[in-house]
Write a protein that holds these residues in place. Structure first.
Motif, short mmCIF file in Angstrom:
data_model
loop_
_atom_site.label_atom_id
_atom_site.label_comp_id
_atom_site.label_asym_id
_atom_site.label_seq_id
_atom_site.Cartn_x
_atom_site.Cartn_y
_atom_site.Cartn_z
N THR A 53 0.82 -1.21 0.00
CA THR A 53 0.00 0.00 0.00
C THR A 53 0.85 1.27 0.00
O THR A 53 0.54 2.24 -0.68
N ILE A 58 -4.62 -4.67 -0.56
CA ILE A 58 -3.98 -3.41 -0.96
C ILE A 58 -4.94 -2.25 -0.71
O ILE A 58 -6.08 -2.26 -1.16
N GLY A 59 -4.47 -1.25 0.02
CA GLY A 59 -5.28 -0.07 0.28
C GLY A 59 -6.20 -0.17 1.47
O GLY A 59 -6.92 0.80 1.77
N GLU A 97 -5.64 2.24 6.39
CA GLU A 97 -5.72 3.69 6.19
C GLU A 97 -5.05 4.41 7.36
O GLU A 97 -5.45 4.25 8.51
#
Length: 441
Positions: free
Chosen positions: A56, A152-153, A156
């Motif tokens: 990420t 992935i992502g 946060e």
């Protein structure tokens, strides 16, 4: 485990190093000490967590800074609750930074599907009770549309240093959480929305309900019955006689008949080799039967059939000298070459054999992450110098080497009598694999 209750803040301190918050769905883990010379995660689920972070992050330098902070013990107590992990991270100049990493919670529908899937296989519940997360649990959950591990992502970051992406502080927090996940996979379930006790209680209730439903007569079960299983139809005898029961698993492989007779063997027949093959066939038959009788076997993927060369190495791993010599000749490897192949096989089967023999060119971003992981495992200027050639990284001035497999793992190698030889099992972390062949040099 004994508990100590602190009346001043409504928290319970437990002997395993974490603090239960005033609310059920929060745990706080004490700060972990500094660590050097090893990967952050040893379990496969901890490594999967780090992969989500490293895939990420846009700035590898921030990841490197985060690893340094985590290794130095700069991450304070870590608070874990549904959807969020929090810690205060001391910057290199001593400035405290409040850092958070957010992970989306599973919906009620996703939890329902996960729990329903888990109770269908007793092995999943047994593993969770042993505080383990078997890969098949994650794979089966994904097949049911529930992603337990972050992709992935999914991680946060939020930090009061005002960085817009992962900064060194949130990266350090993620690396510290990987160590917590090694110790307790229920940390991941809590981040996804379920505390340990709540999760286990729900699994137990569903297990009891399912067992009672299976024991009840068909006419008492609620809901429409769609068809009849084939084994039930056969058992009724209306179409064919009942099928025999499943064979029991013998305590050990059967003994093949002896070929030691008074009659001379036919010309060209190697009696010792034939006896060896018969004994190996019995061992393989018992292994296959054990797999077939294991719960959930019908849901497992079919293993790829071995090539003739792979099967020759497999046989050579347990063959006596005369048979091994014949296998070496048939495989065109020679005795030394076969010995290397057998050693590789014992470390990892077909995957290890592929690493021994094949060279290929990995993707650049995977190699960049590996270099960053190696840099973080040693103090400044202490990391061994490596010379990279495709998927093989050799330590300059040493008889040590790393080889990258197509499955993403790193395999340690050592030069022996002028030939590179497997030196240990693989690791997802290149620093862990490299330590196998550099310790003591």
């Amino acid at each position: 485990m004994s508990d100590m209750y602190d009346e001043s803040n409504g928290e319970t301190h437990t002997d395993d190093g974490h603090r239960e918050g005033a609310y059920e769905h929060e745990r706080t883990f004490a700060a972990l000490p500094a660590t050097h010379g090893r990967g952050f995660a040893q379990s496969w689920w901890g490594q999967a967590w780090l992969k989500a972070l490293e895939d990420t992050a846009l700035d590898l330098q921030q990841l490197k800074a985060g690893r340094r902070l985590a290794r130095a013990g700069a991450v304070g107590a870590v608070s874990v609750r549904p959807g969020r992990i929090t810690a205060v991270v001391q910057d290199r100049d001593g400035t405290p930074r409040r850092s958070d990493v957010l992970l989306q919670q599973l919906s009620e529908d996703e939890w329902d599907r996960f729990l329903g899937m888990a109770v269908e296989r007793a092995g999943h519940i047994a593993a969770l009770l042993d505080r383990e997360m078997p890969p098949h649990l994650v794979e089966d959950a994904a097949a049911a549309g529930v992603e337990l591990l972050p992709g992935i992502g999914d991680l946060e970051p939020e930090c009061d240093c005002d960085a817009w992406d992962h900064c060194g502080h949130t990266a350090a927090l993620c690396y510290q959480v990987a160590r917590l996940l090694d110790q307790d996979p229920f940390v991941l379930f809590l981040m996804r929305g379920r505390a340990e006790r709540e999760l286990l209680d729900e699994l137990q209730v569903r297990s009891v309900t399912q067992a009672e439903a299976e024991e009840a007569p068909a006419e008492e079960q609620e809901g429409p019955q769609e068809g009849v299983d084939a084994d039930e139809a056969y058992a009724e005898g209306a179409i064919l006689p009942p099928l025999p029961g499943l064979p029991p698993l013998p305590p050990e492989p059967g003994l093949p008949p002896s070929l030691d007779t008074e009659a001379e063997p036919a010309p060209g027949l190697d009696v010792a080799a034939l006896e060896f093959l018969a004994a190996q066939a019995a061992v393989e038959a018992r292994r296959m039967l054990a797999e077939a009788l294991s719960p959930g076997h019908e849901r497992q993927s079919v293993e790829q059939e071995l090539t003739l060369d792979e099967d020759a190495v497999r046989l050579a791993a347990t063959a006596h000298e005369a048979v091994a010599a014949r296998l070496a000749t048939a495989a065109g490897r020679g005795r030394d070459g076969l010995a290397l192949a057998v050693r590789a096989w014992e470390y990892g089967g077909p995957a290890a054999l592929s690493v021994l023999e094949e060279e290929w060119t990995p993707e650049a971003d995977a190699m960049a992450r590996a270099r960053a992981a190696l840099d973080a495992a040693w103090d400044e200027g202490e990391r061994p110098r490596l010379r990279a050639a495709r998927n093989r990284w050799t330590v300059v001035g040493s008889d040590a080497q790393l080889r990258h497999g197509t499955d993403g793992r790193w395999w340690p190698y050592r030069k022996e009598r002028g030939r590179w030889a497997p030196a240990g099992p693989p690791a997802h972390d290149p620093a862990t694999a490299l330590a196998v062949v550099t310790n003591g040099e």
